[in-house]
Design an enzyme around this catalytic site. Sequence first.
Site, mmCIF file in Angstrom:
data_model
loop_
_atom_site.group_PDB
_atom_site.id
_atom_site.type_symbol
_atom_site.label_atom_id
_atom_site.label_comp_id
_atom_site.label_asym_id
_atom_site.label_seq_id
_atom_site.Cartn_x
_atom_site.Cartn_y
_atom_site.Cartn_z
ATOM 1 N N LYS A 73 8.868 18.324 6.226
ATOM 2 C CA LYS A 73 9.724 17.602 7.180
ATOM 3 C C LYS A 73 10.117 18.474 8.368
ATOM 4 O O LYS A 73 10.263 17.976 9.494
ATOM 5 C CB LYS A 73 10.969 17.072 6.458
ATOM 6 C CG LYS A 73 10.681 15.908 5.528
ATOM 7 C CD LYS A 73 9.951 14.781 6.241
ATOM 8 C CE LYS A 73 9.878 13.522 5.433
ATOM 9 N NZ LYS A 73 9.117 12.437 6.139
ATOM 10 N N TYR B 98 8.816 19.229 0.254
ATOM 11 C CA TYR B 98 9.267 18.144 1.142
ATOM 12 C C TYR B 98 10.000 18.711 2.355
ATOM 13 O O TYR B 98 9.772 18.285 3.494
ATOM 14 C CB TYR B 98 10.173 17.217 0.337
ATOM 15 C CG TYR B 98 10.635 15.973 1.047
ATOM 16 C CD1 TYR B 98 9.779 14.902 1.253
ATOM 17 C CD2 TYR B 98 11.951 15.859 1.472
ATOM 18 C CE1 TYR B 98 10.218 13.743 1.873
ATOM 19 C CE2 TYR B 98 12.409 14.707 2.095
ATOM 20 C CZ TYR B 98 11.539 13.652 2.299
ATOM 21 O OH TYR B 98 11.980 12.503 2.920
#
Length: 293
Positions: free
Chosen positions: A159, A155
Amino acid sequence: MIDFTGKVAIVTGAGGGLGREHAHLLAARGARVVVNDLDLGHAQTVADEIADAGGAALAHACSVTDWPEVEAMVARTIAHWGRIDMLVNNAGILRDKSFAKMELADFRLVMEVHVMGAVHCCKAVWPQMRAQGFGRIVMTTSSSGLYGNFGQSNYGAAKMALVGLMQTLALEGARDNIRVNCIAPTAATQMLDGLLPQAELDLLKPAHVSPAIVALLRDDAPSRTILCAGAGAFAAAHVTLSQGAYVGTGEGAAEALLAHWSDVTARGGETVPGSGAAQGRQELEHAGYTRPA
């Protein structure tokens, strides 16, 4: 008051959570909103809520990982409303696990949804925004990417990749009045269930983040801003460059670097470069090189 009357927005992952709040607030400000979600029922529910409140919304179910489906969504939007002014790349998933235990398939899936999903949506709307001479795009980054978070290597990597995408698209879109920014939200969505105390979750309502979306989509919006938002508080994050130091080249350069480490890493006088080329220019200047006029 910021007014989006006459403008058209696509919000991905808008069947619930942050996306739902973004879609509602944009519609309340006059925008016509395409509510995208993987689940048509969820998207239609939000579109109906917007319509019941007097707004205009169109539900469209597709995965942002599917390029032909994203193209079809954009084509449908243009056929229905004639333009696309705003894109909010909000769709995302979590597959949290420590890096040692994480399956590569879960790493790839998170990258595919967050990174390639945003790439697909930006690529699909880009020709229309260029033709209009107007476009506003918001990427959803995260503190997990900016600063790291245990168990979120996939993640966090995804991001932070969106920050890099924002930086370059903002430069390439500038001449066509396409402005691209990032939001780093902290909100009590399904992604945070069980991870925070209830007292904190009560403060971190998704609706408290959405005003940042309005600010980043307005006509006089900035570009290349990373806006952190949560609980009604806002801050800006920056990718900066220290002033650095020249330590020389050749044998012994590594030891010289260590000897000057405090100078190299000192935060005083750091800058936010206008592009990646600024790093190279600074390094050449330290080396005493002046580019010919």
